[in-house]
Design a protein around this motif. Sequence first.
Motif, mmCIF file in Angstrom:
data_model
loop_
_atom_site.group_PDB
_atom_site.id
_atom_site.type_symbol
_atom_site.label_atom_id
_atom_site.label_comp_id
_atom_site.label_asym_id
_atom_site.label_seq_id
_atom_site.Cartn_x
_atom_site.Cartn_y
_atom_site.Cartn_z
ATOM 1 N N SER A 154 0.841 -1.202 0.000
ATOM 2 C CA SER A 154 0.000 0.000 0.000
ATOM 3 C C SER A 154 0.870 1.244 0.000
ATOM 4 O O SER A 154 1.951 1.274 0.591
ATOM 5 C CB SER A 154 -0.909 -0.001 1.234
ATOM 6 N N LYS A 155 0.395 2.273 -0.668
ATOM 7 C CA LYS A 155 1.153 3.509 -0.757
ATOM 8 C C LYS A 155 1.355 4.132 0.613
ATOM 9 O O LYS A 155 0.522 4.008 1.505
ATOM 10 C CB LYS A 155 0.446 4.502 -1.680
ATOM 11 N N SER A 156 2.472 4.817 0.773
ATOM 12 C CA SER A 156 2.805 5.484 2.027
ATOM 13 C C SER A 156 2.861 6.990 1.800
ATOM 14 O O SER A 156 2.660 7.479 0.691
ATOM 15 C CB SER A 156 4.159 4.975 2.537
ATOM 16 N N ARG A 157 3.143 7.716 2.833
ATOM 17 C CA ARG A 157 3.341 9.168 2.743
ATOM 18 C C ARG A 157 4.816 9.459 2.930
ATOM 19 O O ARG A 157 5.462 8.929 3.840
ATOM 20 C CB ARG A 157 2.525 9.878 3.830
ATOM 21 N N TYR A 158 5.348 10.300 2.061
ATOM 22 C CA TYR A 158 6.773 10.624 2.131
ATOM 23 C C TYR A 158 6.937 12.126 1.941
ATOM 24 O O TYR A 158 6.399 12.701 0.993
ATOM 25 C CB TYR A 158 7.543 9.861 1.051
ATOM 26 N N SER A 159 7.681 12.760 2.824
ATOM 27 C CA SER A 159 7.887 14.208 2.742
ATOM 28 C C SER A 159 8.814 14.557 1.591
ATOM 29 O O SER A 159 9.743 13.805 1.267
ATOM 30 C CB SER A 159 8.486 14.733 4.058
#
Length: 317
Positions: A154-159
């Motif tokens: 599943s896609k994640s959040r990355y800054s």
Amino acid sequence: MTFGYSSSARAEAPLIISPSHLHQIVKENQTVTILDTTWFMPDSPRKAYQEFQKRRIPGAQFLDLDEVASAHELGLKHMMPSGVQFVEACEKFGIQPSTHVVLYDDHGVFSSPRALFMFRSLGHRNSSILNGGLPLWDAKSFEVDANPPSLPPSKSRYSLPELDQNVIRSYEQMVANSELNPSTSVEAELVLDARPTGRFAGKDPEPRPGLSSGHIPNSFSLPFSSFLETKEGPQGSTYTVFREPSEIRKELDNAVGAAQAERIIKGEATAVTTCGSGMTAGVIWLGLQLLGAPKLSLYDESWTGYAMRQTSTREKA
């Protein structure tokens, strides 16, 4: 060579880990993302993604270094990606800023150092390469997956990261530096060319059609293979691993002289790595990292970009 591992969310991972350590990480269900970063020369009949589909480390995903790259005015491949492109790739693979990313290739050591350069230069320091890659993993009799590859997690959040501007050199910078003699100028950066000696000397042709061979003035020949040791795998196949740091230092001394090598290690001089297209320059970059050299950069366009621009300049003159 000593290997280690830290599971701290903000810790900097070792530059290199062994197959045994990666196997232990996976066995203990520690958070890790494994990426196959195999890349083949343009004239090779082998295709990286096809090889990945046939055999890979269990749980690995495929990172195409030519796709995760910035568009280039000369059409050059696998240039450093923008921050946005890097984020999109990380989120696709479920990578978060704290994720330990392990990169490997099907050669042993070839394209994975370039992938590590990308991750580290964009601030993801919790990243390592697998020494010996898939061949050494296989030689250790660890499981190899030959089933159809699974979908990415599943896609994640990355800054959005910022590229460290000190680690990339431009054509203009390389031209200006080429006018400085490294033997007499303390301002000169030491340019290390990872291509085979014959191409550096202009005796052997480049693998890219129509591209002249030769080298950037005042640069040093340091073939990437000199930092690697060739091992024999199953059925007579061969693969590469990094040499011990003491052996890497000897190769550096032979290429630039002991005095200049010492300047690099102490940070008194910046070393700029280059090759044919910016790929194997990563091997030299990583080898110097293993020696603790603090001031390192990479000429992303490398000889392909330099030679093309030089030819264009002459034609316009």
